[in-house]
Design a protein around this motif. Structure first.
Motif, PDB file in Angstrom:
ATOM      1  N   GLN A   1      38.486  21.904  47.179  1.00 30.94           N
ATOM      2  CA  GLN A   1      39.679  21.690  46.362  1.00 30.94           C
ATOM      3  C   GLN A   1      40.734  22.714  46.773  1.00 30.94           C
ATOM      4  OE1 GLN A   1      38.695  20.914  42.215  1.00 30.94           O
ATOM      5  NE2 GLN A   1      36.528  20.889  42.783  1.00 30.94           N
ATOM      6  N   PRO A   2      41.482  22.448  47.828  1.00 27.36           N
ATOM      7  CA  PRO A   2      42.383  23.421  48.457  1.00 27.36           C
ATOM      8  C   PRO A   2      43.509  23.928  47.561  1.00 27.36           C
ATOM      9  CG  PRO A   2      42.066  21.470  49.842  1.00 27.36           C
ATOM     10  CD  PRO A   2      41.474  21.157  48.516  1.00 27.36           C
ATOM     11  N   ASP A   3      43.819  23.221  46.455  1.00 28.51           N
ATOM     12  CA  ASP A   3      44.922  23.673  45.608  1.00 28.51           C
ATOM     13  C   ASP A   3      44.468  24.645  44.529  1.00 28.51           C
ATOM     14  OD1 ASP A   3      43.395  21.789  44.385  1.00 28.51           O
ATOM     15  OD2 ASP A   3      45.062  20.844  43.296  1.00 28.51           O
ATOM     16  N   VAL A   4      43.191  24.971  44.494  1.00 30.14           N
ATOM     17  CA  VAL A   4      42.680  25.896  43.488  1.00 30.14           C
ATOM     18  C   VAL A   4      42.925  27.339  43.933  1.00 30.14           C
ATOM     19  CG1 VAL A   4      40.581  26.781  42.393  1.00 30.14           C
ATOM     20  CG2 VAL A   4      40.939  24.325  42.602  1.00 30.14           C
ATOM     21  N   THR A   5      43.417  28.167  43.033  1.00 27.44           N
ATOM     22  CA  THR A   5      43.546  29.609  43.288  1.00 27.44           C
ATOM     23  C   THR A   5      42.779  30.373  42.214  1.00 27.44           C
ATOM     24  OG1 THR A   5      45.572  29.837  41.985  1.00 27.44           O
ATOM     25  CG2 THR A   5      45.818  29.303  44.327  1.00 27.44           C
ATOM     26  N   LEU A   6      42.310  31.559  42.573  1.00 35.15           N
ATOM     27  CA  LEU A   6      41.469  32.344  41.663  1.00 35.15           C
ATOM     28  C   LEU A   6      42.087  33.704  41.368  1.00 35.15           C
ATOM     29  CD1 LEU A   6      37.804  31.898  42.980  1.00 35.15           C
ATOM     30  CD2 LEU A   6      38.951  30.646  41.162  1.00 35.15           C
ATOM     31  N   SER A   7      41.878  34.161  40.153  1.00 33.71           N
ATOM     32  CA  SER A   7      42.087  35.570  39.808  1.00 33.71           C
ATOM     33  C   SER A   7      40.738  36.267  39.864  1.00 33.71           C
ATOM     34  CB  SER A   7      42.672  35.706  38.393  1.00 33.71           C
ATOM     35  OG  SER A   7      43.945  35.109  38.318  1.00 33.71           O
ATOM     36  N   ILE A   8      40.721  37.485  40.406  1.00 33.94           N
ATOM     37  CA  ILE A   8      39.481  38.260  40.519  1.00 33.94           C
ATOM     38  C   ILE A   8      39.659  39.530  39.691  1.00 33.94           C
ATOM     39  CG2 ILE A   8      37.905  39.438  42.096  1.00 33.94           C
ATOM     40  CD1 ILE A   8      38.836  37.543  44.294  1.00 33.94           C
ATOM     41  N   VAL A   9      38.843  39.663  38.651  1.00 39.96           N
ATOM     42  CA  VAL A   9      39.026  40.752  37.678  1.00 39.96           C
ATOM     43  C   VAL A   9      37.739  41.575  37.585  1.00 39.96           C
ATOM     44  CG1 VAL A   9      39.643  41.343  35.314  1.00 39.96           C
ATOM     45  CG2 VAL A   9      40.605  39.283  36.373  1.00 39.96           C
ATOM     46  N   GLY A  10      37.841  42.878  37.866  1.00 43.81           N
ATOM     47  CA  GLY A  10      36.683  43.760  37.824  1.00 43.81           C
ATOM     48  C   GLY A  10      36.561  44.478  36.480  1.00 43.81           C
ATOM     49  N   HIS A  11      35.316  44.707  36.066  1.00 42.30           N
ATOM     50  CA  HIS A  11      35.024  45.421  34.814  1.00 42.30           C
ATOM     51  C   HIS A  11      33.934  46.463  35.068  1.00 42.30           C
ATOM     52  CE1 HIS A  11      37.305  42.463  32.440  1.00 42.30           C
ATOM     53  NE2 HIS A  11      36.746  41.542  33.200  1.00 42.30           N
ATOM     54  N   ALA A  12      33.801  47.420  34.141  1.00 47.01           N
ATOM     55  CA  ALA A  12      32.790  48.476  34.261  1.00 47.01           C
ATOM     56  C   ALA A  12      32.260  48.819  32.869  1.00 47.01           C
ATOM     57  CB  ALA A  12      33.380  49.734  34.913  1.00 47.01           C
TER      58      ALA A  12
ATOM     59  N   ALA B   1      36.438  44.483  42.571  1.00 44.74           N
ATOM     60  CA  ALA B   1      37.236  43.275  42.772  1.00 44.74           C
ATOM     61  C   ALA B   1      37.574  43.089  44.248  1.00 44.74           C
ATOM     62  CB  ALA B   1      38.513  43.359  41.933  1.00 44.74           C
ATOM     63  N   ASN B   2      37.910  44.164  44.957  1.00 48.37           N
ATOM     64  CA  ASN B   2      38.217  44.077  46.393  1.00 48.37           C
ATOM     65  C   ASN B   2      37.006  43.603  47.185  1.00 48.37           C
ATOM     66  OD1 ASN B   2      40.822  44.956  46.021  1.00 48.37           O
ATOM     67  ND2 ASN B   2      40.384  47.093  46.455  1.00 48.37           N
ATOM     68  N   THR B   3      35.808  44.073  46.802  1.00 49.00           N
ATOM     69  CA  THR B   3      34.589  43.650  47.505  1.00 49.00           C
ATOM     70  C   THR B   3      34.389  42.149  47.390  1.00 49.00           C
ATOM     71  OG1 THR B   3      33.527  45.797  47.141  1.00 49.00           O
ATOM     72  CG2 THR B   3      32.094  43.939  47.596  1.00 49.00           C
ATOM     73  N   VAL B   4      34.562  41.593  46.176  1.00 48.57           N
ATOM     74  CA  VAL B   4      34.387  40.150  45.978  1.00 48.57           C
ATOM     75  C   VAL B   4      35.426  39.373  46.786  1.00 48.57           C
ATOM     76  CG1 VAL B   4      34.530  38.303  44.271  1.00 48.57           C
ATOM     77  CG2 VAL B   4      33.299  40.407  43.731  1.00 48.57           C
ATOM     78  N   LYS B   5      36.685  39.860  46.795  1.00 45.53           N
ATOM     79  CA  LYS B   5      37.709  39.172  47.578  1.00 45.53           C
ATOM     80  C   LYS B   5      37.352  39.172  49.062  1.00 45.53           C
ATOM     81  CE  LYS B   5      42.571  39.107  48.805  1.00 45.53           C
ATOM     82  NZ  LYS B   5      43.928  39.582  48.535  1.00 45.53           N
ATOM     83  N   MET B   6      36.912  40.328  49.564  1.00 43.92           N
ATOM     84  CA  MET B   6      36.564  40.423  50.973  1.00 43.92           C
ATOM     85  C   MET B   6      35.469  39.416  51.340  1.00 43.92           C
ATOM     86  SD  MET B   6      34.536  43.417  52.951  1.00 43.92           S
ATOM     87  CE  MET B   6      33.067  42.743  52.160  1.00 43.92           C
ATOM     88  N   LEU B   7      34.445  39.308  50.482  1.00 42.00           N
ATOM     89  CA  LEU B   7      33.334  38.403  50.791  1.00 42.00           C
ATOM     90  C   LEU B   7      33.767  36.942  50.724  1.00 42.00           C
ATOM     91  CD1 LEU B   7      30.440  40.251  48.929  1.00 42.00           C
ATOM     92  CD2 LEU B   7      30.893  40.177  51.374  1.00 42.00           C
ATOM     93  N   LEU B   8      34.703  36.610  49.827  1.00 40.15           N
ATOM     94  CA  LEU B   8      35.219  35.230  49.805  1.00 40.15           C
ATOM     95  C   LEU B   8      36.057  34.927  51.043  1.00 40.15           C
ATOM     96  CD1 LEU B   8      36.165  34.826  46.029  1.00 40.15           C
ATOM     97  CD2 LEU B   8      34.406  33.557  47.286  1.00 40.15           C
TER      98      LEU B   8
END
Length: 407
Positions: A333-344, A361-368
């Motif tokens: 689904q190429p039109d889908v965009t995600l927000s990536i939110v980190g918690h601790a 959050a940066n780690t998850v983005k990098m792996l995607l």
């Protein structure tokens, strides 16, 4: 008496609070719990009936050693050590005395006996020490977890063997080896010069039980000490097999720009077909195209939360595998965009956890991105710090993936 008791109890309470704080901040200074080993070297001095430091001379000895131990937390480590050294002692204020070769001392030479004045004698001592000590980094109680400096106090229990030789002009006598129980400790100032390498400047004292190690008869003097000072070089065995966490978002984006994976169109064309078919019974073809984003927006409940270990921005293989499903959905689904939110969780300070959640959050983005997802579809990538509404610490240590609203 009551004042002394109250003071001791307050000191113990403060120490207990400090220990609890130090164990809570388990991130350490770029290193985790684990083994360490190293070398030490420097100078040594002795003080018994004779002394290395006298009114007229200072006899500086030398010592070397090895050590190894285990780091339990930022505050505490335990260590075993073996050192050897030697120094020369002379008399300090026993000048009138005379020592016979049979070990008796008098205020003047004795007829019919051989001996030497104390002022003409030297006691040359070699020693070895085998000890155990606990190291308390008191600086960790008041500094941030990332501080590379340490101030360590180390009580020590040891077994010490000494062997002394008396020397004078034309005279030499070596005595049998002696064993002593050693009680003492060290104080050190250290700096972590690299992730796995530390350097310490230390000084220590060991009080020996039993006879005087210089084999000079006791008279007035009650001291029986060995002093030392020098440098310690240590190596901490870290878990090097893990990939380093990605801290900067730009590095995570630029690294995986090859996009051959995105062009695997068989997957892109097959997966949306079932989704479109479910929406078609009521609408015409043109309407289906418009409704497609709405079908995707029902997916947030299916997006997994990515969990992290305490004080860590690296993913286990099990958690990283969850991103395979997310990446396949986004390719379909190429039109889908995600927000990536980190918690601790609430372990550690606010500032530290804010930085930690950004790294997560940066780690998850990098792996995607490595799985073929364009970085421009992953915005914003933010760290929210401590999640105080989570049911427990384990649930709080996570990254949420949220599908952005369509406008």
């Amino acid at each position: 008496m009551m004042k002394k008791t109250t003071s001791i109890l307050m000191l113990l309470a403060m120490l207990a609070a400090g220990v609890q704080t130090a164990f809570a901040q388990t991130d350490s200074r770029d290193y985790e719990r684990g083994w360490f080993a190293g070398l030490s070297g420097g100078t040594s001095f002795g003080q018994a009936t004779f002394r290395s430091i006298t009114e007229s001379k200072t006899h500086v000895g030398a010592q070397v050693g090895i050590f190894g131990g285990y780091q339990l937390s930022r505050l505490i480590s335990v260590e075993a050590l073996a050192t050897m050294g030697g120094q020369k002692q002379t008399s300090l204020d026993c000048d009138p005395f005379w020592l016979a070769t049979d070990g008796a001392f008098t205020f003047a030479p004795v007829l019919g006996k051989q001996g030497n004045y104390y002022r003409d004698l030297e006691a040359k001592t070699r020693w070895m020490r085998f000890g155990l000590q606990a190291n308390f980094d008191v600086l960790s109680l008041i500094t941030k977890p990332t501080c590379k400096w340490s101030v360590t106090l180390s009580p020590q229990l040891s077994a010490v063997t000494t062997r002394t030789k008396h020397l004078a002009t034309g005279y030499e006598q070596e005595f049998d080896r002696q064993w002593h129980l050693g009680l003492g400790g060290q104080a050190a100032v250290g700096y972590r010069v690299a992730q796995y390498v530390g350097l310490q400047l230390y000084g220590g004292i060991t009080c020996l039980t039993g006879d005087r190690f210089d084999n000079i008869p006791k008279y007035c003097h009650k001291s029986n000490f060995i002093y030392e000072a020098g440098l310690k070089l240590s190596y901490h065995f870290g878990k090097k097999g893990k990939a380093a966490p990605i801290v900067e978002e730009s590095a995570a984006i630029t690294e995986p720009k090859p996009q051959p994976v995105v062009e695997q169109k068989p997957v892109v064309e097959e997966m949306p077909a079932p989704v479109v078919e479910k929406a078609q019974p009521v609408v015409e073809t043109a309407a289906v195209e418009e409704k497609k984003p709405e079908v995707v927006e029902t997916a947030p409940a299916d997006l997994p939360a990515i969990s992290f270990a305490n004080n860590n921005s690296r993913l286990t293989q099990k958690e990283a595998d969850k991103l395979d499903t997310v990446s396949e959905m986004m390719k379909a689904q190429p039109d889908v965009t995600l927000s990536i939110v980190g918690h601790a969780s609430n372990t550690g300070s606010e500032d530290y956890n804010l930085r930690l959640t950004q790294r997560r959050a940066n780690t998850v983005k990098m792996l995607l991105v490595r799985r073929g997802i364009d970085g421009s579809r992953l915005k914003p990538v933010v760290g929210r710090g401590i999640d105080r509404d989570a049911a427990d610490s384990k649930q709080a240590r996570r990254v949420e993936l949220i599908i952005n609203d369509k406008k």
